[in-house]
Design an enzyme around this catalytic site. Structure first.
Site, PDB file in Angstrom:
ATOM      1  N   HIS A  62     -58.365 -61.346 -29.298  1.00  0.00           N
ATOM      2  CA  HIS A  62     -59.249 -62.437 -28.896  1.00  0.00           C
ATOM      3  C   HIS A  62     -60.690 -62.099 -29.241  1.00  0.00           C
ATOM      4  O   HIS A  62     -61.019 -60.949 -29.554  1.00  0.00           O
ATOM      5  CB  HIS A  62     -59.094 -62.766 -27.402  1.00  0.00           C
ATOM      6  CG  HIS A  62     -59.513 -61.676 -26.466  1.00  0.00           C
ATOM      7  ND1 HIS A  62     -58.842 -60.483 -26.341  1.00  0.00           N
ATOM      8  CD2 HIS A  62     -60.567 -61.596 -25.600  1.00  0.00           C
ATOM      9  CE1 HIS A  62     -59.438 -59.727 -25.442  1.00  0.00           C
ATOM     10  NE2 HIS A  62     -60.499 -60.381 -24.973  1.00  0.00           N
ATOM     11  N   HIS A  64     -63.585 -61.525 -27.842  1.00  0.00           N
ATOM     12  CA  HIS A  64     -64.538 -60.851 -26.971  1.00  0.00           C
ATOM     13  C   HIS A  64     -64.931 -59.548 -27.651  1.00  0.00           C
ATOM     14  O   HIS A  64     -64.067 -58.819 -28.156  1.00  0.00           O
ATOM     15  CB  HIS A  64     -63.951 -60.596 -25.583  1.00  0.00           C
ATOM     16  CG  HIS A  64     -64.133 -61.756 -24.648  1.00  0.00           C
ATOM     17  ND1 HIS A  64     -63.411 -61.897 -23.488  1.00  0.00           N
ATOM     18  CD2 HIS A  64     -64.979 -62.823 -24.696  1.00  0.00           C
ATOM     19  CE1 HIS A  64     -63.795 -63.008 -22.866  1.00  0.00           C
ATOM     20  NE2 HIS A  64     -64.734 -63.584 -23.575  1.00  0.00           N
ATOM     21  N   ASP A  66     -65.685 -56.512 -27.065  1.00  0.00           N
ATOM     22  CA  ASP A  66     -65.088 -55.191 -26.840  1.00  0.00           C
ATOM     23  C   ASP A  66     -63.738 -55.046 -27.523  1.00  0.00           C
ATOM     24  O   ASP A  66     -63.131 -53.978 -27.481  1.00  0.00           O
ATOM     25  CB  ASP A  66     -64.975 -54.888 -25.337  1.00  0.00           C
ATOM     26  CG  ASP A  66     -64.152 -55.907 -24.565  1.00  0.00           C
ATOM     27  OD1 ASP A  66     -64.318 -57.117 -24.817  1.00  0.00           O
ATOM     28  OD2 ASP A  66     -63.351 -55.509 -23.698  1.00  0.00           O
ATOM     29  N   HIS A  67     -63.288 -56.117 -28.190  1.00  0.00           N
ATOM     30  CA  HIS A  67     -62.015 -56.072 -28.909  1.00  0.00           C
ATOM     31  C   HIS A  67     -62.171 -56.197 -30.428  1.00  0.00           C
ATOM     32  O   HIS A  67     -61.185 -56.033 -31.144  1.00  0.00           O
ATOM     33  CB  HIS A  67     -61.080 -57.170 -28.390  1.00  0.00           C
ATOM     34  CG  HIS A  67     -60.649 -56.957 -26.982  1.00  0.00           C
ATOM     35  ND1 HIS A  67     -59.407 -56.465 -26.639  1.00  0.00           N
ATOM     36  CD2 HIS A  67     -61.312 -57.130 -25.810  1.00  0.00           C
ATOM     37  CE1 HIS A  67     -59.318 -56.358 -25.320  1.00  0.00           C
ATOM     38  NE2 HIS A  67     -60.470 -56.761 -24.793  1.00  0.00           N
ATOM     39  N   HIS A 139     -56.928 -66.546 -20.438  1.00  0.00           N
ATOM     40  CA  HIS A 139     -58.165 -65.764 -20.308  1.00  0.00           C
ATOM     41  C   HIS A 139     -59.336 -66.725 -20.425  1.00  0.00           C
ATOM     42  O   HIS A 139     -59.151 -67.929 -20.627  1.00  0.00           O
ATOM     43  CB  HIS A 139     -58.191 -64.685 -21.396  1.00  0.00           C
ATOM     44  CG  HIS A 139     -59.253 -63.650 -21.209  1.00  0.00           C
ATOM     45  ND1 HIS A 139     -59.500 -63.028 -20.005  1.00  0.00           N
ATOM     46  CD2 HIS A 139     -60.159 -63.116 -22.096  1.00  0.00           C
ATOM     47  CE1 HIS A 139     -60.480 -62.168 -20.147  1.00  0.00           C
ATOM     48  NE2 HIS A 139     -60.905 -62.210 -21.408  1.00  0.00           N
ATOM     49  N   ASP A 209     -56.390 -59.534 -23.319  1.00  0.00           N
ATOM     50  CA  ASP A 209     -56.804 -59.827 -21.952  1.00  0.00           C
ATOM     51  C   ASP A 209     -56.055 -61.050 -21.436  1.00  0.00           C
ATOM     52  O   ASP A 209     -55.881 -62.042 -22.152  1.00  0.00           O
ATOM     53  CB  ASP A 209     -58.307 -60.066 -21.896  1.00  0.00           C
ATOM     54  CG  ASP A 209     -59.107 -58.803 -22.174  1.00  0.00           C
ATOM     55  OD1 ASP A 209     -58.485 -57.758 -22.437  1.00  0.00           O
ATOM     56  OD2 ASP A 209     -60.353 -58.871 -22.127  1.00  0.00           O
ATOM     57  N   HIS A 268     -56.946 -51.008 -20.566  1.00  0.00           N
ATOM     58  CA  HIS A 268     -58.081 -51.886 -20.252  1.00  0.00           C
ATOM     59  C   HIS A 268     -58.520 -51.660 -18.799  1.00  0.00           C
ATOM     60  O   HIS A 268     -58.566 -52.568 -17.978  1.00  0.00           O
ATOM     61  CB  HIS A 268     -57.690 -53.359 -20.490  1.00  0.00           C
ATOM     62  CG  HIS A 268     -58.859 -54.274 -20.706  1.00  0.00           C
ATOM     63  ND1 HIS A 268     -59.410 -55.007 -19.682  1.00  0.00           N
ATOM     64  CD2 HIS A 268     -59.568 -54.587 -21.821  1.00  0.00           C
ATOM     65  CE1 HIS A 268     -60.410 -55.743 -20.166  1.00  0.00           C
ATOM     66  NE2 HIS A 268     -60.519 -55.506 -21.467  1.00  0.00           N
TER      67      HIS A 268
END
Length: 321
Positions: A62, A64, A66-67, A139, A209, A268
């Protein structure tokens, strides 16, 4: 099948954990697959046994940061390493625009073929040794899981049975494996009579997530391995001033037990759970364990796990700081 965790923190890096990234390798294969690529993933690769030159495909769960914020640096380093093997990236809508913008503005000439595929939920892709299906999660942005079904092994020779009739290993074994009939001592041998029963492929889901693990539903039933977030304990989540769409250890434990998941690796992990505080990661472990009877691990950065053909999951390497 081996899984190397390159980042296991939620949201931001800490001194103990980097942000999300995980590698998957199959036995006797000369390539590997990367799932998510948070900031500094390439640094973690340097600390592992993985080679950037053998990276084949990247999957992003996804949009975001941090990914996926680690992608530009990794793609550039691949060029600097003269690792010109073609690379594919599968991600949600928006990943192509991000990479096109980043590479154009940095005037980066990669020198290798980069293919970017933007997927939708329920699409299925075929790879050398497995099928991969994209599953929708819940999410704050579109988030996805990757359901991997490995091919069954169907060409294992029954060597014992062949030796019993006097046929020692030879090129005839290879012909039988290819499905060809052969003649030995005047007798016609049919392949189906001298093959072992197929060995089922392993089933794995690697999830991004997700606030509701049960949204995966029947895909979890009897699953060999689930890799899933467990960001908070239930108590910590209940006391958040602003609720976020993440899974608690309690909800995850209840779900995997209900669907008889054989092995679970939780990742995570929120930064509050660390060795320097009174709230260690064992709180996550214990909450899941109180509800789940299968094999359970809480991933740490640079841990390596091996999932055997018999469904047994073992941690085979732990990084020593």
């Amino acid at each position: 099948m081996e899984l190397t965790f390159l980042g296991t923190s939620a949201g931001k890096p800490t001194k103990e954990r980097n942000v999300s990234a995980m590698a998957l390798q199959f036995e006797q294969d000369n390539k590997w697959y990367l799932f998510d690529c948070g900031e500094a993933t390439q640094h973690q690769i340097l600390r592992s046994r993985l080679s950037l030159g053998r990276l084949d495909t990247i999957f992003i769960t996804h949009m975001h940061g941090d990914h996926y914020y680690g992608l530009p640096g990794l793609l550039s380093s691949k060029k600097l390493d003269t690792a010109f093997r073609p690379l594919r990236i599968y991600g949600p809508k928006g990943i192509k625009k991000f990479l096109d913008c980043t590479l154009d503005h940095s005037l980066e000439n990669l020198g290798y073929v980069l293919t970017i595929i933007e997927f939708e939920a329920d699409e299925t892709y075929r790879f050398d040794r497995f099928d991969l299906k994209v599953l929708a999660l819940e999410h704050s942005v579109e988030s996805f899981a990757f359901s991997i079904k490995e091919d069954a092994i169907t060409n294992k020779i029954n060597e014992k049975k062949l030796r019993e009739i006097g046929l020692e290993p030879s090129r005839l074994y290879g012909e039988l494996q290819k499905g060809h009939s052969v003649t030995f001592q005047g007798k016609l041998l049919e392949p189906r009579e001298y093959m072992l029963e197929p060995i089922p492929g392993r089933s794995v889901i690697i999830a991004g997530d997700n606030s509701r693990p049960d949204v995966l539903g029947a895909s979890l039933e009897g699953l060999d391995l689930l890799v899933h977030e467990a960001t908070y304990t239930q108590e910590a989540y209940d006391h958040l001033a602003v609720k976020v769409m993440h899974t608690t250890a309690k909800v995850l434990g209840e779900t995997v037990e209900r669907y008889h998941v054989k092995n679970l690796i939780a990742t995570h992990i929120n930064p509050r759970y660390n060795t320097k505080s009174d709230t260690g990661v064992e709180l996550i472990h214990d909450e899941i364990r109180s509800l789940y009877t299968g094999r359970l691990f809480i991933a740490n950065d640079l841990d390596v796990y091996r999932l055997g053909r018999d469904g047994t999951l073992k941690r085979v390497h732990t990084y020593k700081r």
